[in-house]
Design a protein around this motif. Sequence first.
Motif, short mmCIF file in Angstrom:
data_model
loop_
_atom_site.label_atom_id
_atom_site.label_comp_id
_atom_site.label_asym_id
_atom_site.label_seq_id
_atom_site.Cartn_x
_atom_site.Cartn_y
_atom_site.Cartn_z
N SER A 106 7.80 13.06 55.92
CA SER A 106 6.71 13.47 55.05
C SER A 106 6.60 12.49 53.88
N GLY A 107 5.39 12.35 53.35
CA GLY A 107 5.20 11.52 52.16
C GLY A 107 5.19 10.04 52.47
N ALA A 108 5.25 9.24 51.41
CA ALA A 108 5.24 7.79 51.56
C ALA A 108 6.58 7.29 52.10
N SER A 109 7.61 8.07 51.89
CA SER A 109 8.91 7.76 52.48
C SER A 109 9.70 9.05 52.61
N THR A 110 10.64 9.04 53.52
CA THR A 110 11.54 10.18 53.67
C THR A 110 12.96 9.65 53.71
N ASN A 143 -2.51 1.25 60.22
CA ASN A 143 -1.39 0.84 61.05
C ASN A 143 -0.54 -0.20 60.33
N ASN A 144 0.75 -0.02 60.37
CA ASN A 144 1.63 -1.04 59.82
C ASN A 144 3.04 -0.81 60.33
N ILE A 164 9.73 1.40 59.26
CA ILE A 164 11.02 0.76 58.98
C ILE A 164 12.04 1.78 58.48
N ARG A 207 15.46 1.77 55.87
CA ARG A 207 16.14 0.96 54.86
C ARG A 207 17.43 1.68 54.44
N GLN A 265 12.09 -10.19 59.82
CA GLN A 265 12.01 -9.90 58.40
C GLN A 265 13.32 -9.31 57.89
N ASP A 320 13.74 -6.33 56.66
CA ASP A 320 13.85 -4.88 56.84
C ASP A 320 14.14 -4.57 58.30
N SER A 356 -0.35 -7.59 67.63
CA SER A 356 -1.70 -8.15 67.69
C SER A 356 -2.33 -7.87 69.05
N TYR A 391 10.13 4.47 56.08
CA TYR A 391 8.80 4.17 55.55
C TYR A 391 7.84 3.92 56.70
N THR A 424 4.73 1.76 56.34
CA THR A 424 4.06 1.01 55.29
C THR A 424 2.54 1.07 55.42
N PRO A 445 2.40 8.11 45.07
CA PRO A 445 2.75 8.74 46.34
C PRO A 445 3.94 9.68 46.18
N THR A 446 4.03 10.63 47.06
CA THR A 446 5.18 11.52 47.07
C THR A 446 6.19 11.03 48.09
N ILE A 447 7.43 11.40 47.88
CA ILE A 447 8.49 11.06 48.84
C ILE A 447 9.28 12.33 49.15
N ARG A 448 9.97 12.29 50.27
CA ARG A 448 10.83 13.42 50.66
C ARG A 448 12.28 12.96 50.69
N MET A 476 7.09 9.58 43.34
CA MET A 476 7.97 8.43 43.12
C MET A 476 8.24 8.25 41.64
N GLN A 526 4.12 -3.08 49.52
CA GLN A 526 2.73 -3.12 49.96
C GLN A 526 2.18 -4.54 49.85
#
Lengths: 246, 72
Positions: free
Chosen positions: A96-100, A125-126, A129, A131, A156, A158, A166, A229, A231, B7-10, B24, B36
């Motif tokens: 959930s969210g931008a990262s977990t 789409n990205n 990853i 970390r 990379q 990460d 592509s 993440y 991204t 943004p939120t994170i978990r 964040m 980004q």
Amino acid sequence: MATTTNYGWTTPDDTALVKDGASAIRTLGTSVDTTTKNLNPETTLGDIAYRSSTSNVNTRLGIGTTGQVLTVASGVPAWSTISAGGMTLLSTTTLSGASTTISSISGSYKNLYGVAYGYTNATSNNHFIVRPNNVQSGRFNTFSAVGGNATLVDQQTDICLSFQVSGYTILRTDANNAIFFEIKNYASTVAYKPVISGGYYVGAGTDLVGFGGSGGWSNTSAITSLTFYNTGGNFSTGTVLLYGVS
Amino acid sequence: MTKSTRPTIRIHNIEIDEIIDREMNDVEFAQYQADQTERATAQAEAEAKATAKATILDRIGLTADELKTILG
């Protein structure tokens, strides 16, 4: 007095008197009884015997417990309990969210093994990853195969588990994707951590875009957390199963 | 009350099985923005490379598969 070849039991001489026969038989019987018992010391169902340091005298080894295996300890047989092995499910986490982040990971195992599936996002789409300790470090090579030869598609710092190749657009709302990863020696405080991964995503036109990756996290810190993440945007759905491998 | 744009994170603490969803903090947001930017740059470079490659192939009249055959 005559004796037998193997166990030295006393037997009457050819010239012995018949009147002494009963005594001779009793002596022989006692010797046979003693020897037989020395060679068969088992007393209980499942017991086994092994040779002791004394000739013609065996040692009793009582039956072990369920699951034990026969091994050798100090030069003699012994029952032993097998060390616990295999995989232990440490967590089931919904992305959930931008990262977990999965935090407070126990350092009691040899490796970490993870499976992620059903991860989607509604933005773009990205890269997907992971970390360790939320520290970007190392070198990770990702290979892709779409019905042909594998190609190095990304390199990379990460640990990249999946990303859009592509020409093969990710169906980012299709949850029929899955990847695995394994981080070796993750609890070490002196060594870098090798990492492998594999899996696929569903692409437009129902292509299944396969991935494989190898590399490592070039950090000597013990890994106590993993941060995931996408991204391309916030996770909409997704599950991570994390296992400790003994 | 000001509406946050971060943004939120978990965070799932598996030792006590506690899940926290929050915005964040400054450090995390700075890292997020750096990521980004890095991704956008990498993606732009990859797309530029792919475009340049396609342009060259088009100029010499070959497809990518035909080029692979020649190089293979």
